[in-house]
Scaffold this active site. Structure first.
Site, PDB file in Angstrom:
ATOM      1  CG  ASP A   1       0.524   5.506   5.500  1.00 34.83           C
ATOM      2  OD1 ASP A   1      -0.105   4.454   5.752  1.00 34.83           O
ATOM      3  OD2 ASP A   1      -0.027   6.490   4.972  1.00 34.83           O
ATOM      4  CB  SER A   2      -0.236   3.125   1.661  1.00 28.28           C
ATOM      5  OG  SER A   2      -1.226   3.820   2.400  1.00 28.28           O
TER       6      SER A   2
ATOM      7  CB  CYS B   1      -8.196   3.799   8.010  1.00 32.79           C
ATOM      8  SG  CYS B   1      -7.584   4.561   6.490  1.00 32.79           S
TER       9      CYS B   1
ATOM     10  CG  HIS C   1      -6.334   8.963   5.180  1.00 37.95           C
ATOM     11  ND1 HIS C   1      -5.477   7.899   4.995  1.00 37.95           N
ATOM     12  CD2 HIS C   1      -6.021   9.873   4.228  1.00 37.95           C
ATOM     13  CE1 HIS C   1      -4.698   8.151   3.959  1.00 37.95           C
ATOM     14  NE2 HIS C   1      -5.000   9.339   3.481  1.00 37.95           N
TER      15      HIS C   1
ATOM     16  CB  CYS D   1       0.134   1.484   6.329  1.00 34.32           C
ATOM     17  SG  CYS D   1      -1.117   0.969   5.171  1.00 34.32           S
TER      18      CYS D   1
ATOM     19  CD  GLU E   1      -4.812  11.316   0.505  1.00 36.86           C
ATOM     20  OE1 GLU E   1      -4.616  11.666  -0.663  1.00 36.86           O
ATOM     21  OE2 GLU E   1      -4.336  10.266   0.991  1.00 36.86           O
TER      22      GLU E   1
END
Ligand code: DGL
Length: 284
Positions: A11-12, A185, A187, A74, A153
Site C-alpha cells: 500500500d502507499s 480507498c 482508509h 492500495c 489516521e
C-alpha cells in the site's frame, strides 16, 4: 511455486492494513509480508507515471523477498498500475478494483452505484469502467473524499468533524440515491459508521478489501497454493504477530502507532527499508 511462501501486500502507507486485516481474517493459515510506502504517500494526488513507477518498485521489492501472490491493497495503485505491475513481476497479482466492483454489482443489480475514493482513483474512472464491464446498467456516481484519510489516521473517525466532512462529501448521494457505495480507498472502512450514518442504512457499504480477500482465497485454491495447516503450533494466530513481516519506507514509529489505532496491535516485526531505482534496496 511454493504454497508455504507468504502473500505479499503493498500500500502507499498504513491504510492497506484494512486489507491485511480482511485477508488475515479470511486466511488465518497464511503468512503475510506487507510493504507500506510511507516515504512516498499519498499516491492519491499523484500522476499515472509516478504511481506506476512506485507500484512497480514496491512489487519488485516484495517479489524479491519470496511471495506466492501479490495483493495491491492500495486502490490508487490498483486503479492506475495493475497492468504495469503484471508486466514487472512473475507472481499472480490481485488488485482491489475488480473484486470491489463485482461485490457492488451483486448488491445493486440495475440500481445506481456510488464510489468514494482518492482523486487519482476517481479521475482514472477505473471503478466506473469495471462496473460497466460487469454489465451494470445503473448510473455510477464517483466522489473523491481526500479528508477521510487524515481523519482515519489521526483517530478522528468517530468525531463531529468527521460527521461534518461526511455530510458535505456525501451530499450528491442524497439527491441521486445509490443502492451500494464502494469504499474505494484503504482508509474508508475505518470511517464506516459515520459514512453509513450519513448516507443512510438502506445503502450497502462495499468494503473492497473484504471482497478482495474472498478473491484471493479463490485464486489460491485454483492454483493449489493455499496453505491449510495451522501455522503456529504453540501460539494462537493474531493480527501483527511474528509470523507476518512488515516493511515501511519511512517513519516506522508513526506506522506502528497508526497500526495500533487501526488494528488494536502494532506489528511484532517492523523494518524500515529504502527503495530507489527499480531493483535496488537497502535495509537498515
Ligand atoms: N492507499 C490509498 C488508496 O487506497 C489512499 C492513501 C493515498 O492517497 O496514498 O487509494
Amino acid at each position: 511455486m511454493n504454497r508455504n511462501l507468504p502473500i505479499g501486500i503493498f500500500d502507499s502507507g498504513v491504510g492497506g492494513l484494512t486489507v491485511y486485516r480482511a485477508l488475515h481474517e479470511r486466511l488465518p493459515n497464511e503468512r503475510f509480508v506487507y510493504l507500506g510506502d510511507t516515504a512516498r504517500v499519498p499516491y492519491g494526488t499523484k500522476s499515472l507515471a509516478t504511481v506506476e513507477r512506485y507500484a512497480v518498485e514496491n512489487s519488485r521489492f516484495l517479489e524479491a523477498r519470496g511471495i506466492k501472490l501479490l495483493v495491491v491493497a492500495c486502490n490508487t495503485a490498483s486503479a492506475l498500475a495493475v497492468p504495469a505491475i503484471r508486466k514487472a513481476v512473475q507472481v499472480p497479482v490481485i488488485g482491489v478494483i475488480e473484486p470491489g466492483s463485482r461485490a457492488a454489482v451483486e448488491v445493486a443489480g440495475t440500481a445506481n452505484i456510488g464510489v468514494i475514493a482518492t482523486e487519482a482513483t476517481v479521475n482514472s474512472g477505473a471503478y466506473a469502467k469495471e462496473i460497466a464491464a460487469l454489465g451494470a446498467s445503473g448510473e455510477v456516481l464517483e466522489r473523491a473524499c481526500p479528508l477521510f484519510v487524515p481523519l482515519a489516521e489521526e483517530g478522528w473517525a468517530d468525531s463531529d468533524v468527521a460527521r461534518m466532512v461526511a455530510r458535505d462529501y456525501l451530499n450528491d448521494f442524497r439527491t441521486t440515491s445509490v443502492a451500494a457505495l464502494v469504499l474505494g480507498c484503504t482508509h474508508y472502512p475505518i470511517l464506516r459508521n459515520v459514512i453509513s450514518e450519513t448516507i443512510g442504512r438502506e445503502t450497502t457499504l462495499i468494503d473492497s478489501g473484504a471482497a478482495t480477500a474472498a478473491d484471493v482465497e479463490l485464486v489460491l485454491e485454483k492454483l493449489c497454493l493455499r496453505h491449510d495447516e495451522p501455522l503456529g503450533l504453540y501460539q494462537e494466530r493474531r493480527l501483527c504477530d511474528d509470523l507476518d513481516h512488515f516493511y515501511v519506507t519511512d517513519a516506522a514509529e508513526r506506522f506502528a502507532k497508526v497500526a495500533e489505532r487501526f488494528l488494536g496491535s502494532a506489528p511484532s516485526i517492523l523494518e524500515a527499508v529504502e527503495i530507489w531505482g527499480h531493483d535496488e534496496l537497502r535495509t537498515h
